[in-house]
Write a protein that holds these residues in place. Structure first.
Motif, PDB file in Angstrom:
ATOM      1  N   LYS A 251     -16.970  18.762  10.358  1.00 58.11           N
ATOM      2  CA  LYS A 251     -17.365  18.251   9.046  1.00 58.11           C
ATOM      3  C   LYS A 251     -16.080  17.988   8.259  1.00 58.11           C
ATOM      4  CE  LYS A 251     -20.520  19.193   5.268  1.00 58.11           C
ATOM      5  NZ  LYS A 251     -21.520  20.114   4.752  1.00 58.11           N
ATOM      6  N   CYS A 252     -15.920  16.750   7.799  1.00 56.70           N
ATOM      7  CA  CYS A 252     -14.707  16.371   7.074  1.00 56.70           C
ATOM      8  C   CYS A 252     -15.061  15.819   5.700  1.00 56.70           C
ATOM      9  CB  CYS A 252     -13.943  15.292   7.832  1.00 56.70           C
ATOM     10  SG  CYS A 252     -13.267  15.832   9.396  1.00 56.70           S
ATOM     11  N   SER A 253     -14.140  15.966   4.792  1.00 58.66           N
ATOM     12  CA  SER A 253     -14.245  15.369   3.469  1.00 58.66           C
ATOM     13  C   SER A 253     -12.896  14.705   3.204  1.00 58.66           C
ATOM     14  CB  SER A 253     -14.545  16.445   2.424  1.00 58.66           C
ATOM     15  OG  SER A 253     -14.592  15.864   1.143  1.00 58.66           O
ATOM     16  N   CYS A 254     -12.805  13.435   3.569  1.00 59.60           N
ATOM     17  CA  CYS A 254     -11.522  12.736   3.519  1.00 59.60           C
ATOM     18  C   CYS A 254     -11.382  11.907   2.236  1.00 59.60           C
ATOM     19  CB  CYS A 254     -11.394  11.824   4.732  1.00 59.60           C
ATOM     20  SG  CYS A 254     -11.442  12.723   6.301  1.00 59.60           S
ATOM     21  N   PHE A 255     -10.140  11.689   1.863  1.00 53.12           N
ATOM     22  CA  PHE A 255      -9.836  10.837   0.715  1.00 53.12           C
ATOM     23  C   PHE A 255     -10.125   9.385   1.080  1.00 53.12           C
ATOM     24  CE2 PHE A 255      -6.962  14.485  -0.147  1.00 53.12           C
ATOM     25  CZ  PHE A 255      -7.445  14.815  -1.408  1.00 53.12           C
ATOM     26  N   PRO A 256     -10.279   8.506   0.086  1.00 53.12           N
ATOM     27  CA  PRO A 256     -10.483   7.082   0.386  1.00 53.12           C
ATOM     28  C   PRO A 256      -9.339   6.563   1.264  1.00 53.12           C
ATOM     29  CG  PRO A 256     -10.898   7.506  -1.938  1.00 53.12           C
ATOM     30  CD  PRO A 256     -10.326   8.784  -1.358  1.00 53.12           C
ATOM     31  N   GLY A 257      -9.678   5.747   2.253  1.00 58.95           N
ATOM     32  CA  GLY A 257      -8.676   5.205   3.164  1.00 58.95           C
ATOM     33  C   GLY A 257      -8.382   6.118   4.340  1.00 58.95           C
TER      34      GLY A 257
ATOM     35  N   CYS B 125      -7.979  14.742   8.507  1.00 56.55           N
ATOM     36  CA  CYS B 125      -8.176  13.414   7.946  1.00 56.55           C
ATOM     37  C   CYS B 125      -6.922  12.597   8.241  1.00 56.55           C
ATOM     38  CB  CYS B 125      -8.407  13.499   6.438  1.00 56.55           C
ATOM     39  SG  CYS B 125      -9.968  14.294   5.992  1.00 56.55           S
ATOM     40  N   VAL B 126      -7.123  11.398   8.782  1.00 52.50           N
ATOM     41  CA  VAL B 126      -6.001  10.539   9.125  1.00 52.50           C
ATOM     42  C   VAL B 126      -6.219   9.165   8.512  1.00 52.50           C
ATOM     43  CG1 VAL B 126      -5.539  11.763  11.297  1.00 52.50           C
ATOM     44  CG2 VAL B 126      -7.037   9.774  11.309  1.00 52.50           C
ATOM     45  N   ASP B 127      -5.158   8.364   8.472  1.00 53.85           N
ATOM     46  CA  ASP B 127      -5.243   7.018   7.931  1.00 53.85           C
ATOM     47  C   ASP B 127      -6.253   6.201   8.738  1.00 53.85           C
ATOM     48  OD1 ASP B 127      -4.071   4.027   7.891  1.00 53.85           O
ATOM     49  OD2 ASP B 127      -3.633   5.082   6.007  1.00 53.85           O
TER      50      ASP B 127
ATOM     51  N   GLN C  65      -7.485   0.573  14.669  1.00 50.35           N
ATOM     52  CA  GLN C  65      -6.669  -0.169  15.634  1.00 50.35           C
ATOM     53  C   GLN C  65      -6.447   0.610  16.936  1.00 50.35           C
ATOM     54  OE1 GLN C  65      -3.212  -1.667  13.574  1.00 50.35           O
ATOM     55  NE2 GLN C  65      -4.458  -2.215  11.801  1.00 50.35           N
ATOM     56  N   LYS C  66      -7.019   1.806  17.019  1.00 52.66           N
ATOM     57  CA  LYS C  66      -6.955   2.657  18.212  1.00 52.66           C
ATOM     58  C   LYS C  66      -5.522   3.012  18.595  1.00 52.66           C
ATOM     59  CE  LYS C  66     -11.431   1.127  19.646  1.00 52.66           C
ATOM     60  NZ  LYS C  66     -12.345   0.807  20.687  1.00 52.66           N
ATOM     61  N   TRP C  67      -4.700   3.257  17.611  1.00 46.86           N
ATOM     62  CA  TRP C  67      -3.336   3.734  17.829  1.00 46.86           C
ATOM     63  C   TRP C  67      -3.378   5.255  17.795  1.00 46.86           C
ATOM     64  CZ3 TRP C  67      -0.820   0.201  13.585  1.00 46.86           C
ATOM     65  CH2 TRP C  67      -0.787  -1.098  14.049  1.00 46.86           C
TER      66      TRP C  67
ATOM     67  N   CYS D 173      -2.108   7.848  19.219  1.00 41.62           N
ATOM     68  CA  CYS D 173      -0.935   8.732  19.176  1.00 41.62           C
ATOM     69  C   CYS D 173      -0.274   8.750  17.797  1.00 41.62           C
ATOM     70  CB  CYS D 173       0.060   8.355  20.273  1.00 41.62           C
ATOM     71  SG  CYS D 173      -0.576   8.732  21.931  1.00 41.62           S
ATOM     72  N   GLN D 174      -0.592   7.777  16.946  1.00 43.15           N
ATOM     73  CA  GLN D 174      -0.061   7.783  15.580  1.00 43.15           C
ATOM     74  C   GLN D 174      -0.656   8.920  14.743  1.00 43.15           C
ATOM     75  OE1 GLN D 174       2.361   5.719  14.289  1.00 43.15           O
ATOM     76  NE2 GLN D 174       2.617   5.004  16.394  1.00 43.15           N
ATOM     77  N   MET D 175      -1.774   9.491  15.208  1.00 43.37           N
ATOM     78  CA  MET D 175      -2.375  10.638  14.506  1.00 43.37           C
ATOM     79  C   MET D 175      -1.609  11.919  14.800  1.00 43.37           C
ATOM     80  SD  MET D 175      -6.496  10.373  15.144  1.00 43.37           S
ATOM     81  CE  MET D 175      -6.426  10.624  16.908  1.00 43.37           C
ATOM     82  N   HIS D 176      -0.758  11.879  15.828  1.00 41.54           N
ATOM     83  CA  HIS D 176      -0.070  13.070  16.339  1.00 41.54           C
ATOM     84  C   HIS D 176      -1.107  14.097  16.801  1.00 41.54           C
ATOM     85  CE1 HIS D 176       3.584  11.334  14.792  1.00 41.54           C
ATOM     86  NE2 HIS D 176       3.015  11.208  13.616  1.00 41.54           N
ATOM     87  N   PRO D 177      -1.975  13.680  17.765  1.00 41.81           N
ATOM     88  CA  PRO D 177      -3.066  14.568  18.189  1.00 41.81           C
ATOM     89  C   PRO D 177      -2.640  15.732  19.082  1.00 41.81           C
ATOM     90  CG  PRO D 177      -3.083  12.586  19.506  1.00 41.81           C
ATOM     91  CD  PRO D 177      -2.018  12.397  18.459  1.00 41.81           C
ATOM     92  N   CYS D 178      -1.454  15.657  19.651  1.00 33.80           N
ATOM     93  CA  CYS D 178      -1.020  16.687  20.609  1.00 33.80           C
ATOM     94  C   CYS D 178      -0.249  17.801  19.918  1.00 33.80           C
ATOM     95  CB  CYS D 178      -0.144  16.053  21.685  1.00 33.80           C
ATOM     96  SG  CYS D 178      -0.975  14.721  22.587  1.00 33.80           S
ATOM     97  N   LEU D 179      -0.207  18.921  20.601  1.00 34.58           N
ATOM     98  CA  LEU D 179       0.573  20.051  20.100  1.00 34.58           C
ATOM     99  C   LEU D 179       2.061  19.742  20.245  1.00 34.58           C
ATOM    100  CD1 LEU D 179      -1.469  22.943  21.726  1.00 34.58           C
ATOM    101  CD2 LEU D 179      -1.435  22.305  19.308  1.00 34.58           C
ATOM    102  N   ASP D 180       2.903  20.462  19.515  1.00 31.22           N
ATOM    103  CA  ASP D 180       4.345  20.286  19.651  1.00 31.22           C
ATOM    104  C   ASP D 180       4.747  20.542  21.095  1.00 31.22           C
ATOM    105  OD1 ASP D 180       4.612  19.706  16.968  1.00 31.22           O
ATOM    106  OD2 ASP D 180       5.057  21.764  16.397  1.00 31.22           O
TER     107      ASP D 180
END
Length: 136
Positions: free
Chosen positions: A65-71, A83-85, A91-93, A95-102
């Motif tokens: 369950k998320c409550s994200c800002f506009p955009g 919440c991500v852009d 655009q299905k990019w 890896c730009q979300m940085h989904p992986c662990l360090d």
């Protein structure tokens, strides 16, 4: 009125009063049920599912369950819901979300329907299925 009739009327009145008090004191439909709200700009896991298929590959899924800002839309950052852009998801990019662990390397799947996080010989794949498109 006879004494017996009076006693019957009084008994019925007392039973009716008792029933009304009992009903009045019952919790309402929403009492005891607290709708959980998520702080703006955050996500939290509300259900986890885990199983193994016949090839002994562990499969996990979660409901968030998320409550994200506009955009922004629901996504994954450092293996946790966030919440991500919105353009990243549109655009299905992935890896730009940085989904992986360090320390893990992110690669978008060839069909653009998910990503994989790899470290050493361990690979974790996340695939967005057609029935899950409403996640964002």
């Amino acid at each position: 009125m006879s004494e017996r009739s009076v006693r019957r009327v009084v008994t019925r009145a007392l039973l009716m009063l008792l029933a009304m008090v009992t009903i009045w004191r019952l919790p309402g439909r929403t009492e005891g049920y607290r709708e959980h709200t998520v702080r703006m700009g955050t996500c939290e896991v509300v259900a986890l599912h885990r199983c193994c298929n016949k090839n002994k590959i562990e499969e996990r899924s979660q409901t968030v369950k998320c409550s994200c800002f506009p955009g922004q839309v629901a996504g994954t950052t450092r293996a946790a819901p966030s919440c991500v852009d919105a353009s990243i998801v549109a655009q299905k990019w992935w890896c730009q979300m940085h989904p992986c662990l360090d320390g893990e390397e992110c690669k978008v799947l060839p069909d653009l329907k998910g990503w994989s996080c790899a470290t050493g010989n361990k690979i974790k794949t996340t695939r967005i299925s057609a029935d899950r498109d409403q996640l964002w």
